[in-house]
Design an enzyme around this catalytic site. Structure first.
Site, short mmCIF file in Angstrom:
data_model
loop_
_atom_site.label_atom_id
_atom_site.label_comp_id
_atom_site.label_asym_id
_atom_site.label_seq_id
_atom_site.Cartn_x
_atom_site.Cartn_y
_atom_site.Cartn_z
CB SER A 56 -0.89 0.01 1.24
OG SER A 56 -0.08 0.28 2.37
CE LYS A 57 -2.12 6.69 -2.67
NZ LYS A 57 -3.46 7.14 -2.41
NE ARG A 58 0.31 2.71 7.27
CZ ARG A 58 -0.23 1.79 8.04
NH1 ARG A 58 -1.45 1.35 7.77
NH2 ARG A 58 0.42 1.32 9.05
N GLY B 260 5.59 3.21 0.95
CA GLY B 260 6.48 4.24 0.40
C GLY B 260 7.02 3.91 -0.98
#
Ligand code: GLU
Length: 485
Positions: free
Chosen positions: A256-258, A260
Site C-alpha cells: 500500500s501507499k504506506r 512508500g
C-alpha cells in the site's frame, strides 16, 4: 489459423501508477508481443467520483517510459474505438446491451430509492460491507416499468442472477471455479447517472474490442462468475482469464501507499532506474524456466509464458530491487550514468571537484542514485572518525603502525608537486618497495586519514587527487595528531 492475440491494459485514471497496475500492463504487453499480437489501451473512467485530474497523463507517461507501447488506444485508432469508456458511453453501446439483457430476462430495471436500499440485508464481502439486493423490482410488470420510466423516476439496471444452481468459470491460474448462484448479488450494470459500472463495461468492451486475454488483479476473481454469466447470456465467447496474485510488502501485508514504494513514480523518485523496475516487476509472480533474473524488455517478450505465473502472493522485496538496480547502474553507458548522477553529485558536493572522475568511481558502488551522497560526502568535509579505524587485521595495521607510516610519508607527500593519482601512486609504491612493506600496510592508514571512512569509492591516491595537495596534507597531519593522542 488461431485468431490474433489481443490484450488490453484498462486503467482507471484515479492517481499514480501502482506497481500492481504496472505489472498488469506489463504482462498484457508481454502476452501480446510474445505472439505478435495487439496490445491495446482503454481508459476506464466510468467512475466519475474517483476520477483524478492528470491521472491519464501519468498513464501515458508511464507506458512511454517503460517501453510498453500500445498498438491501439485513445491516441492510436485501430478500428475498435472509442477507447475511453466515457466516450463509448455516448455512443449508447452500454445501454443498448443492457436493454438486450432486460429483453432476455437476464437484467431488470430497479427503482428502489436510497431509503429502501438502506433497509436491505448486508454482508461482508472481502472486508467490505455490501447490501444484498432482494430482487424487489424484479416483480414489476412491463407496464409498471414503462410508467416509472415515463415519469422520469431514477433507476438502475441490475443483473438478474437466479437463486438456484451454480456458475462455473475458468481461470488460467486457478483452474475451474464453481460458485453457488445464491451467493451472487444482482449487481448494478447501469448506474442512476447512466454510466455503466466497471462490472458491466468490462464485459461489453472486452467482447466488442475483440480481447482474447484478460489479465487483472485477483480482487476481480470473486466477481468473475457474474461476468461469465453475462457472456453466456449474450452468447459471447469468454476471454482467457488470468487473475494475478496479490503483491505484498515485506510483512506480507497488501502493498500500500504506506510502504512508500507502491507506485512507479515513488520508485523513480527514490532513484531507481526504469529498466530495473520493469525487470523486477516482471518477476512479481512470474519466473522463467532458467534461473536468470536480469532481462531486457526484448528478452522478456521472448521468454514470457503466462502459464508460468504463480498463484502465491508475490512479495515486493525492496532489497532485491536495490540489488537489481545496482546491476543496471553498473551496466549503464557511462555518459548516461554521468548525466543521471550529476544532480546527485552537485547536491552532495559544494566544493569544486572533477565530477566526471567521481562519477566513474561511484558507478560500480551504488545501488540507487541517492546512495551517492553517503559515498562522497567525506570530500567536502573530513568526518570526525575514531582512530580504531586505523586497525585492520588483514593489512596488519593498528594505531601504532599507522602513526609511524603517516609520519614517514608526510615529508614525501609534502615534497611531491604532482598530485595526480598516477604520480602519487608511483611515489608511494617506491616508498613501499624501499621499506619492504606490503601495499595495504601503507595505503590503509593514508586512505583512513584522508577520508575518515571505512569505505570509500576509490583508493588513497585517487582520493588525494580529488582533494588536492593542501587538503590531503591537512588531513594527514590531522591523522597524525589524532594518533599521537
Ligand atoms: N479499471 C480496472 C482497474 O483499474 C481494470 C481492471 C481490468 O483490468 O479489468 O482496476
Amino acid at each position: 489459423m488461431a485468431e490474433k492475440i489481443r490484450t488490453r491494459y484498462a486503467p482507471s485514471p484515479t492517481g499514480k501508477m501502482h506497481v500492481g497496475n504496472l505489472r498488469s500492463a506489463l504482462y498484457e504487453f508481454l502476452i501480446a508481443k510474445h505472439d505478435g499480437g495487439v496490445f491495446m489501451l482503454r481508459i476506464e473512467d466510468t467512475d466519475q467520483e474517483r476520477f483524478v485530474e492528470g491521472a491519464t497523463d501519468i498513464i501515458y507517461r508511464t507506458l512511454e517510459a517503460t517501453g510498453l507501447k500500445h498498438d491501439e488506444g485513445p491516441d492510436k485508432d485501430g478500428g475498435y474505438g472509442p477507447y475511453v469508456q466515457s466516450e463509448r458511453m455516448k455512443t449508447g453501446i452500454y445501454m443498448k446491451y443492457a436493454k438486450e439483457l432486460v429483453e432476455k430476462g437476464e437484467a431488470y430495471y430497479c427503482f428502489c430509492d436510497k431509503e429502501r436500499l438502506a433497509t436491505l440485508k448486508t454482508e461482508i464481502v472481502e472486508g467490505k460491507e455490501i447490501s444484498i439486493y432482494d430482487k424487489h423490482c424484479l416483480s414489476l410488470t412491463k407496464e409498471d416499468v414503462e410508467k416509472n420510466l415515463a415519469e422520469g423516476k431514477p433507476y438502475v439496471i441490475r443483473q438478474n442472477i437466479p437463486n438456484e444452481g451454480t456458475t462455473t468459470f475458468h481461470d488460467e491460474l486457478y483452474g475451474d471455479i464453481t460458485v453457488e448462484n445464491a451467493e451472487l448479488d444482482d449487481m448494478i450494470l447501469i448506474k442512476s447517472d447512466g454510466f455503466p459500472t466497471y462490472n458491466f463495461a468490462n464485459v461489453v468492451d472486452d467482447h466488442t474490442m475483440n480481447i482474447t486475454h484478460v489479465v487483472r488483479g485477483n480482487e476481480y476473481l470473486s466477481s468473475s462468475p457474474k461476468y461469465v454469466r453475462l457472456y453466456n447470456a449474450f452468447g459471447w465467447e469468454v476471454p482467457v482469464y488470468i487473475h494475478l496474485p496479490l503483491i505484498t510488502d515485506e510483512n506480507h501485508k497488501k502493498l500500500s501507499k504506506r510502504s512508500g514504494h507502491s507506485s512507479f513514480e515513488d520508485l523513480l523518485e527514490q532513484g531507481f532506474v526504469t529498466e530495473a523496475i520493469v525487470n523486477y516487476v516482471a518477476l512479481l509472480g512470474w519466473s522463467p524456466e532458467d534461473n536468470n533474473e536480469i532481462f531486457s524488455l526484448d528478452e522478456l517478450i521472448e521468454k514470457f509464458d503466462y502459464h508460468r505465473i504463480s498463484k502465491s502472493p508475490a512479495v515486493f522485496d525492496i532489497v532485491k530491487l536495490k540489488w537489481m538496480n545496482g546491476e543496471y547502474i553498473k551496466a549503464m553507458d557511462f555518459d548516461k550514468f554521468y548525466e543521471t548522477a550529476l544532480p546527485y553529485l552537485k547536491k552532495a558536493l559544494k566544493k569544486d571537484y572533477d565530477l566526471k572522475k567521481i562519477a566513474k568511481m561511484v558507478q560500480t558502488r551504488i545501488e540507487v542514485f541517492p546512495d551517492i551522497a553517503g559515498l562522497v560526502d567525506f570530500l567536502d568535509e573530513l568526518p570526525d572518525y575514531d582512530i580504531e579505524m586505523f586497525t585492520h587485521k588483514k593489512m596488519k595495521t593498528n594505531a601504532e603502525t599507522s602513526l609511524a607510516v603517516l609520519n614517514e610519508v608526510l615529508p614525501i607527500l609534502e615534497a611531491q608537486e604532482n598530485y595526480s593519482n598516477d604520480a602519487l601512486y608511483a611515489v608511494l609504491l617506491k616508498y613501499v618497495e624501499d621499506k619492504g612493506y606490503k601495499n595495504g600496510y601503507v595505503m590503509w592508514p593514508i586512505r583512513t586519514a584522508v577520508s575518515g571512512k571505512q569505505m570509500t569509492p576509490g583508493g588513497a591516491t585517487e582520493i588525494m587527487e580529488l582533494l588536492g595537495k593542501d587538503e590531503s596534507l591537512k588531513r594527514i597531519r590531522k591523522g597524525i595528531e589524532k594518533l599521537s593522542g
